[in-house]
Design an enzyme around this catalytic site. Sequence first.
Site, mmCIF file in Angstrom:
data_model
loop_
_atom_site.group_PDB
_atom_site.id
_atom_site.type_symbol
_atom_site.label_atom_id
_atom_site.label_comp_id
_atom_site.label_asym_id
_atom_site.label_seq_id
_atom_site.Cartn_x
_atom_site.Cartn_y
_atom_site.Cartn_z
ATOM 1 N N TRP A 194 43.517 31.556 43.613
ATOM 2 C CA TRP A 194 44.062 32.319 44.749
ATOM 3 C C TRP A 194 43.384 33.672 44.904
ATOM 4 O O TRP A 194 43.491 34.306 45.944
ATOM 5 C CB TRP A 194 45.578 32.479 44.611
ATOM 6 C CG TRP A 194 46.037 33.454 43.545
ATOM 7 C CD1 TRP A 194 45.543 33.585 42.280
ATOM 8 C CD2 TRP A 194 47.075 34.430 43.668
ATOM 9 N NE1 TRP A 194 46.214 34.561 41.604
ATOM 10 C CE2 TRP A 194 47.165 35.103 42.430
ATOM 11 C CE3 TRP A 194 47.948 34.792 44.700
ATOM 12 C CZ2 TRP A 194 48.103 36.120 42.196
ATOM 13 C CZ3 TRP A 194 48.879 35.804 44.459
ATOM 14 C CH2 TRP A 194 48.942 36.456 43.213
ATOM 15 N N ASP A 195 42.696 34.132 43.831
ATOM 16 C CA ASP A 195 41.960 35.397 43.889
ATOM 17 C C ASP A 195 41.122 35.487 45.162
ATOM 18 O O ASP A 195 40.993 36.556 45.769
ATOM 19 C CB ASP A 195 41.007 35.505 42.692
ATOM 20 C CG ASP A 195 41.694 35.351 41.347
ATOM 21 O OD1 ASP A 195 42.521 34.430 41.194
ATOM 22 O OD2 ASP A 195 41.381 36.127 40.440
ATOM 23 N N GLU A 223 52.449 35.392 35.443
ATOM 24 C CA GLU A 223 52.261 34.190 34.625
ATOM 25 C C GLU A 223 52.832 34.315 33.213
ATOM 26 O O GLU A 223 52.723 33.367 32.428
ATOM 27 C CB GLU A 223 50.764 33.829 34.574
ATOM 28 C CG GLU A 223 50.237 33.408 35.946
ATOM 29 C CD GLU A 223 48.724 33.218 35.966
ATOM 30 O OE1 GLU A 223 48.039 33.858 35.150
ATOM 31 O OE2 GLU A 223 48.233 32.441 36.806
ATOM 32 N N LYS A 251 53.461 40.383 34.102
ATOM 33 C CA LYS A 251 52.006 40.436 33.957
ATOM 34 C C LYS A 251 51.339 41.182 35.103
ATOM 35 O O LYS A 251 50.320 41.843 34.929
ATOM 36 C CB LYS A 251 51.450 39.013 33.891
ATOM 37 C CG LYS A 251 49.941 38.930 33.637
ATOM 38 C CD LYS A 251 49.477 37.482 33.611
ATOM 39 C CE LYS A 251 47.986 37.370 33.323
ATOM 40 N NZ LYS A 251 47.505 35.984 33.506
ATOM 41 N N GLN A 252 51.881 41.031 36.299
ATOM 42 C CA GLN A 252 51.193 41.596 37.460
ATOM 43 C C GLN A 252 52.152 41.645 38.635
ATOM 44 O O GLN A 252 53.241 41.088 38.587
ATOM 45 C CB GLN A 252 49.994 40.743 37.822
ATOM 46 C CG GLN A 252 50.341 39.349 38.308
ATOM 47 C CD GLN A 252 49.131 38.444 38.316
ATOM 48 O OE1 GLN A 252 48.892 37.743 37.346
ATOM 49 N NE2 GLN A 252 48.376 38.485 39.386
#
Lengths: 735, 735
Positions: B341-342, B481, B593-594
């Site tokens: 998806w980046d 994640e 995580k993000q």
Amino acid sequence: MNSAQDRLWQITEYPFQPDKQLYHETIFTLGNGYLGCRAAFEEGYVGETPTTLVHGIFNHAEGALVPELVNVPDWTGVRLWVDGTAFHLENPGDDWLTPPGGALLGYRRVLNMREAVLRRETLFRAETGSTVRVVFERFTSLVDVHVLAQRITVTAIDGAPDILLEAWQEADTTNLGRVHWKNIQTATDAEEMTWAGQTTQSGYRVALASRLSSPTTVIAVNVPTPILSSSVQLDKDGQAVFEKITAIYTNRDLDDPLSAARQKASEAAQAGYDALLSAHIDGWAAYWRDSDIQIDGDDESQIAMRFTAYHILIAAPQHDDDVSVGAKTLSGFGYKGHVFWDTELFILSPLILNQPAIARNLLMYRYHRLEGARHKAAANGFEGAMFPWESTDSGEETTPQWSDPQPDGTRIRIWTGDNEQHISTDISYAISQYWRWTGDDEFLLNHGAEIVLDTAVFWGSRAEKTDSGRYVLTNQIGPDEYHENINNSVFVNRMVIWHLTEAFALLDWLQSHAPDHAARLTDSLKLTRERLAGWRDIIAHLVIPFDSQKQIHVQFDGFFNLEYVPVPNYEPRVGGVWPMLGHQRALESQVIKQADVVMLMALLGDAVGPRHVMLNNWKTYYPRCDHGSSLSPAIHAWVAARLGQDDDAYHMFQHAAMIDLQDNKGNVRDGIHGAACGGLWQAVVFGFCGLHLDSEGKPQLAPRLPAHWKQVSFIAYYQGERRQFVVQNPVLDAP
Amino acid sequence: MNSAQDRLWQITEYPFQPDKQLYHETIFTLGNGYLGCRAAFEEGYVGETPTTLVHGIFNHAEGALVPELVNVPDWTGVRLWVDGTAFHLENPGDDWLTPPGGALLGYRRVLNMREAVLRRETLFRAETGSTVRVVFERFTSLVDVHVLAQRITVTAIDGAPDILLEAWQEADTTNLGRVHWKNIQTATDAEEMTWAGQTTQSGYRVALASRLSSPTTVIAVNVPTPILSSSVQLDKDGQAVFEKITAIYTNRDLDDPLSAARQKASEAAQAGYDALLSAHIDGWAAYWRDSDIQIDGDDESQIAMRFTAYHILIAAPQHDDDVSVGAKTLSGFGYKGHVFWDTELFILSPLILNQPAIARNLLMYRYHRLEGARHKAAANGFEGAMFPWESTDSGEETTPQWSDPQPDGTRIRIWTGDNEQHISTDISYAISQYWRWTGDDEFLLNHGAEIVLDTAVFWGSRAEKTDSGRYVLTNQIGPDEYHENINNSVFVNRMVIWHLTEAFALLDWLQSHAPDHAARLTDSLKLTRERLAGWRDIIAHLVIPFDSQKQIHVQFDGFFNLEYVPVPNYEPRVGGVWPMLGHQRALESQVIKQADVVMLMALLGDAVGPRHVMLNNWKTYYPRCDHGSSLSPAIHAWVAARLGQDDDAYHMFQHAAMIDLQDNKGNVRDGIHGAACGGLWQAVVFGFCGLHLDSEGKPQLAPRLPAHWKQVSFIAYYQGERRQFVVQNPVLDAP
């Protein structure tokens, strides 16, 4: 990571860089003009060199060649245990998650130059798994220079650890193994620990007293060294704040340094860290109001300007006119704290224009050593005053005559103490600059004129008259030290002419404005009619080597007979060209160590010759210089800007700006390059902005900014008046 | 040392930093959207990883878990002998003056991002004492992507050395030991050397042909690998220029890559390095005219913006709509060249607005893989199209199900290929963005709409209806994640609602603007009345976990029952908090995580909820995030700017800006963080400048620049029109 606000005021180490430890010790040095303290770690680290140097405290250690500034005991020591695990640094590396004996999980060290505060934040996990954040903060007070303050904040991040903190004082301290202390006495009581000692040869007495404040009881022991310790049980998310306040005095300050240190430590601890810090920051705000050069359009250069100004300010004596700033400031053992021409021709300029009272202190240091200079002149068979190439507290020449033994056991003869005689003229030049910018007639009348005139007396006796009626100066060393004991250095000879001319100008001024002083000096220095006639003869007939065909100055007699080495081809290089060629070949080549004829063009400007000669000189000498000295690039930037060599000017400016920040000479571990710091200021103010005194002695700008700089703004004092200068590039970038 | 003009366009390594070799290999990667080439040294160096990756050339090596982008033979190889001493690098260190076997005396490597040229200047002394300057320059042509050019210039600085140069091609190349090539054939004749090979499993054929030009005769040998060599005797101050020109083709380009490469190498060598370079620089000037963001007031940020734009541009396929950009671009083996998806949610944004034709290529890559997505959906028991979490050339899911064995021999189950299903919506979101910004109806009608609608079909079959009539999505992985196989991710569920809503909007638009296409898709995708009714039911009843008392979204069911860990207290840290806590405890904690809920707020903005909820979300999730993913900080900067959290915004922007430049995740050796590059662009354009499409679909700014930024200027294409945006801070600094 810098905050937005402080991004151009900070130098950061993140994460811990053990391979650059000594570099960071130097660049993160704190100081207050009384002492300098390198940034060794509170808890110690292998290979570190904890160092605190106090202005004026020199000692000649047994077996050493020369005296040096003495390292006083480390006052910063703090050991910390977390659940019994000793707090320590280490390189996390790949195995950082579960190292035995605790782990450093995070590290950031920031020098805030605006506040002159060094702050180290760490994250540490004990063997028990408890994780703490430990923040070490320290400063050396600018407003009470005897006060040294530390705050250690320990926060429990995970777990509820037991904390044990030990604040200690080093008892036995050396300069890299050289012993300077005797009669050491340490003591503790429930509230304080003290240290007192005396230097072995010079007999200076120094004393420190430290206090520790803790949320809990403090216990004092004195075995084997003074320690104040305290234990705290932290709750989860709990925090403990420890303050260690140290005071230091020497017998240069007063007769009983130990009592004074105890008294001061008690008062300062009573005031507390926050109050001390607040006053300190206010003091620095006042410094920066006058000393900050603001560059719009080049962040890297902005940071470099602040970095260099910071390092001059922390070494500049505010309250003491009997000390000066050594070549490596107070930030390392390099050059042993000795004072060279670096001070008068590089470090002094920003102080004359931004902090004139400190500049005066530095010049008074020389005045107080006129007797030493007279002694050196007499010992060498000359008249007047001949300042030492390397100077300490005594005023005597302290340049070693021989190097320490080389790997093959031989020693190399060092000639600078004998023959680098331009130092006397450099000091006179600085006095002239100081007087013309500040209008400090009192200093000139009572101190400065005597130096200028008596060093002129020296040159009168030093110049050698030839059969043809011309004068020569043989066996000299100019700024370019790759060429020793040469004859008729353009730099030296032309500066001697300037010096004698300036002496006449001063005498004229004295006779019209202060005839009593003129009479006093004429009498005491024996400025007889014959002597003055001799000066005039020297001014008229001292040889200035010049190639009239090529229309260039010849650096010294025979320079162009040496091997030509195309220095610019030796790019990109890591070091100088000189070591690549080897000593012998380099000596016999035209490779120049640093600005020499170019230095002359910086100091005297258009007086050196017509513009085409100046340009010819630039084009001849710039490509022959390998900048083996850190003094060189900034002077080249200055002159290049004046000559409109814009690309060269910016290139040399960048080189100068990065000498300490990027360690591009590879020796920052030994201390800050003080002259390069002052040189950078000169490159901007005198070079890019073109600030100068015009023929009527009034300040004028002649801007030649790098194309991408939008604006430079700075303060300069002129005749006691504070002026703001703003230089803008004519064309601002269009959107 | 940067020149003044290029100072904000260059990244420099000076001097040689052997301990940062793999870092520099990555950040100095060259590329042209066809291939990427890491910056390994021409002559080789211990531990190096010479790597050239060509878009689309994947292969599944024997014994490997998944296919990967294949390393093609190193085309850069050049060996040089100076008077018989092999040119080589080494760390000068202290003994650099007289090392045996030659010495590196100087080194500087500069990536000029404006020109996309890598230049290495060295100074080298042979055992004979001869000193040469060697300059290696290379580029991968942007205007003829099959052409790879090198120029090696050797200048005699001291002495008159014999020079022998050997240009070689690697024959056997692996991906860190994994063999991908078979049927390798090499050949040389007097003028060229060639290499041809085939990938072991996928059967791609690749060929290279290289030519060498020299001032003297070129000799070719092919034992054991192809070599073209040439000898030159240099006079003192003499110079020899060698050009090595390589051409590369694959059977993805045409059927006979070897003939094509030979032909192209011949033509390019004929044209010569200078002509090729000139065209290449012109090509880059055109790129930068549209892709350069200019920041006035923050040099470090300016360099970072160019660095990130450069790395996206060198990986972005200009001429190929059947490849996409992997997570590590073409700059390293990390993530094996797989596409995540980046690409759609990070890398695509700058391309949509600055280089829309390239953005279209990337979206077409997904269109060409709809069959793979349908296959994955069917294999998992769902309808429609379900894109793989990791994608290569085949379109099949290529996420490994198990990790490689851990030190203890066990393998870890990897769930992202099963359950990180939001990728299908991310692709649809990117299509919507592309269409709304570009107005490219042709793409929508023929390609884009089908993706959006068939992935909507997938969600219609994927959502689970509960007894209460509500819908849930269980066993998901959101952006965070650290928390696998969770239920009702706010991010996933809310994006699914957005997705289905957008599907209706597209259908409406199709029905009114292109009824034929509406009918075609309704038919082929079976968009029955019942199916659409199901979508409406999901939109209305899909659970969005929300704490109405606290007025915050709940990241997923049960999130706040996990252990709270105060992430901001873990500062300053070197890595993430996750590894500090250990795997098991981290999984059971609230450490994120993000950006997850924060990512949702970036993508959907005010549609996520009222402002107080957005602020509550920010204040809840920002302090729980450890930014263990490089995708995180830039998104946080974007959202913080929109919410007026200025300090946080700049702090996160700086973090994002330094991910590759300062290697603050510690893994730059594996390749550039492509998403972080795109994220930085989003933080500036969407965050600080607030560029967005308003309710009428028109571009609007809502600036919130960092206080010290004076101006940001950039280009954005809107509906085919090129617009310049200039954002100024309302109050410019007063002088």
